[in-house]
Design a protein around this motif. Structure first.
Motif, PDB file in Angstrom:
ATOM      1  N   GLY A  36       0.673  -1.105   0.083  1.00  0.00           N
ATOM      2  CA  GLY A  36      -0.222  -0.159   0.319  1.00  0.00           C
ATOM      3  C   GLY A  36       1.129   1.305  -0.020  1.00  0.00           C
ATOM      4  N   ARG A  37      -0.010   2.597   0.014  1.00  0.00           N
ATOM      5  CA  ARG A  37       0.779   3.702  -0.907  1.00  0.00           C
ATOM      6  C   ARG A  37       1.197   3.791   1.154  1.00  0.00           C
ATOM      7  N   ALA A  40      -1.409   4.833   3.632  1.00  0.00           N
ATOM      8  CA  ALA A  40      -2.801   4.160   3.325  1.00  0.00           C
ATOM      9  C   ALA A  40      -3.363   3.107   4.448  1.00  0.00           C
ATOM     10  N   LYS A  42      -1.167   0.437   6.647  1.00  0.00           N
ATOM     11  CA  LYS A  42      -0.633  -1.080   6.710  1.00  0.00           C
ATOM     12  C   LYS A  42      -0.384  -0.797   8.379  1.00  0.00           C
ATOM     13  N   ILE A 201      -3.676  -5.627  -0.642  1.00  0.00           N
ATOM     14  CA  ILE A 201      -3.577  -4.995  -0.679  1.00  0.00           C
ATOM     15  C   ILE A 201      -4.295  -3.858  -0.618  1.00  0.00           C
ATOM     16  N   LYS A 203      -5.156   0.680   0.622  1.00  0.00           N
ATOM     17  CA  LYS A 203      -6.013   1.885  -0.549  1.00  0.00           C
ATOM     18  C   LYS A 203      -6.592   2.364   0.733  1.00  0.00           C
ATOM     19  N   GLU A 204      -6.209   3.341   0.557  1.00  0.00           N
ATOM     20  CA  GLU A 204      -7.266   4.588   1.400  1.00  0.00           C
ATOM     21  C   GLU A 204      -7.705   4.211   3.090  1.00  0.00           C
ATOM     22  N   VAL A 208      -8.048  -3.629  -0.744  1.00  0.00           N
ATOM     23  CA  VAL A 208      -8.714  -3.853  -2.446  1.00  0.00           C
ATOM     24  C   VAL A 208      -8.022  -4.560  -2.986  1.00  0.00           C
ATOM     25  N   THR A 283      -3.358   0.580  -7.393  1.00  0.00           N
ATOM     26  CA  THR A 283      -3.654   2.031  -6.009  1.00  0.00           C
ATOM     27  C   THR A 283      -3.832   3.297  -6.566  1.00  0.00           C
ATOM     28  N   ASN A 284      -3.413   3.398  -8.146  1.00  0.00           N
ATOM     29  CA  ASN A 284      -3.287   4.767  -8.781  1.00  0.00           C
ATOM     30  C   ASN A 284      -5.148   5.179  -8.645  1.00  0.00           C
ATOM     31  N   SER A 285      -5.045   6.311  -7.920  1.00  0.00           N
ATOM     32  CA  SER A 285      -5.767   7.471  -7.806  1.00  0.00           C
ATOM     33  C   SER A 285      -7.137   7.774  -9.375  1.00  0.00           C
TER      34      SER A 285
END
Length: 285
Positions: A36-37, A40, A42, A201, A203-204, A208, A283-285
């Motif tokens: 995760g970015r 996110a 984690k 994964i 995301k936010e 995901v 994970t791209n917005s």
């Protein structure tokens, strides 16, 4: 067999929701990548797994027992945190002895052997270690603990390419010698992809994807060549991760059979999809 069950976990900090209704089942004796970015969720999840913080809603169990204030359960988990919380005035060898008191199965001979392999001087104080050697020191503690569950948060922070490769091989060797559940949170996704069995994964604050690396990579491929011809090939197909350099284009195609004849006709190349590129796209917005 499931070893960790995360059920309906939500974690809020005031008006900020770090995790929202996350459900994950982690099976015994597998190596997972937690991806995760930044921001996110984690680290929040890892802290919840190890009872360092408490959920707003939901529950986490290990082998069917709650992790909340449960020393028996927590004694089965070794959490290698990104932050260094060890007393900086103590020597490496003193931390080894201290860790054995907490984890009775800690293998002192193995720990000293790893220290020798990684050229970690056990007479050095923690405060004297570089960022890379601090990571090596913490990884040695984790691998030597003989805990059933290892959680490694950014385990190769500050390591050069040689030591990163050496550590990845040691993690895999340790796992083969004594199967256990390993969760690795890292940003160096492509480097670690060869030893991961499954990826999670986030995301936010939301889950995901959770799937095997094999299934994820087999569901995609990359097609490359002259941009105008690639555009013709991908028409009507689900694509992501487009990269263009001059007249050259490379695109990842999802859930579609390769059209070998068409690719040959247009002089296009096929390549395996890369886990890191799939992660970026997912994970791209």
């Amino acid at each position: 067999m499931s070893v960790i069950v995360v059920k309906g976990i939500t974690k809020q900090y005031g008006t900020t929701t770090a995790l929202e209704n996350v459900n994950i089942t982690i099976e015994a004796n597998k190596i997972y990548g937690l991806l995760g970015r930044n921001g996110a969720g984690k680290t929040t999840l890892l802290n919840l797994l190890t009872n360092k913080i408490f959920p707003t809603n939901g529950a986490i169990t290990v082998e069917g027992k709650s992790v909340v204030e449960n020393d028996e359960v927590l004694g089965k988990i070794f959490y290698m945190m990104e932050r260094n919380l060890y007393p900086e005035g103590l020597k490496v060898k003193e931390i080894f002895k201290w860790t054995k008191k907490i984890y009775p199965l800690f293998d002192m001979e193995y720990a000293n052997g790893l220290a020798n392999k990684f050229e970690l001087k056990v007479n050095k104080k923690i405060k004297e270690l570089s960022t890379g050697y601090t990571s090596i020191f913490k990884a040695i503690l984790a691998l030597s603990s003989n805990a059933k569950i290892l959680i490694l948060d950014e385990p190769v922070l500050g390591l050069d390419a040689y030591h990163r490769d050496l550590l990845y091989k040691e993690i895999l060797s340790n796992y083969i010698q004594e199967p256990k559940t390993i969760i690795i949170s890292t940003h160096l996704i492509e480097e670690i992809s060869d030893i991961l069995e499954e990826v999670i994964i986030i995301k936010e604050g939301k889950l995901v994807l959770k799937d095997s690396v094999e299934t994820l990579l087999s569901s995609a491929y990359r097609v490359s060549g002259e941009a105008s011809k690639v555009d013709i090939y991908i028409k009507g197909r689900t694509c992501l991760g487009e990269e263009t350099i001059g007249k050259y284009k490379s695109v990842t195609v999802l859930n579609d059979q390769r059209n070998e004849a068409l690719a040959k006709e247009m002089d296009l190349e096929f390549n395996k999809a890369e886990l890191q590129k799939l992660f970026i796209s997912l994970t791209n917005s």
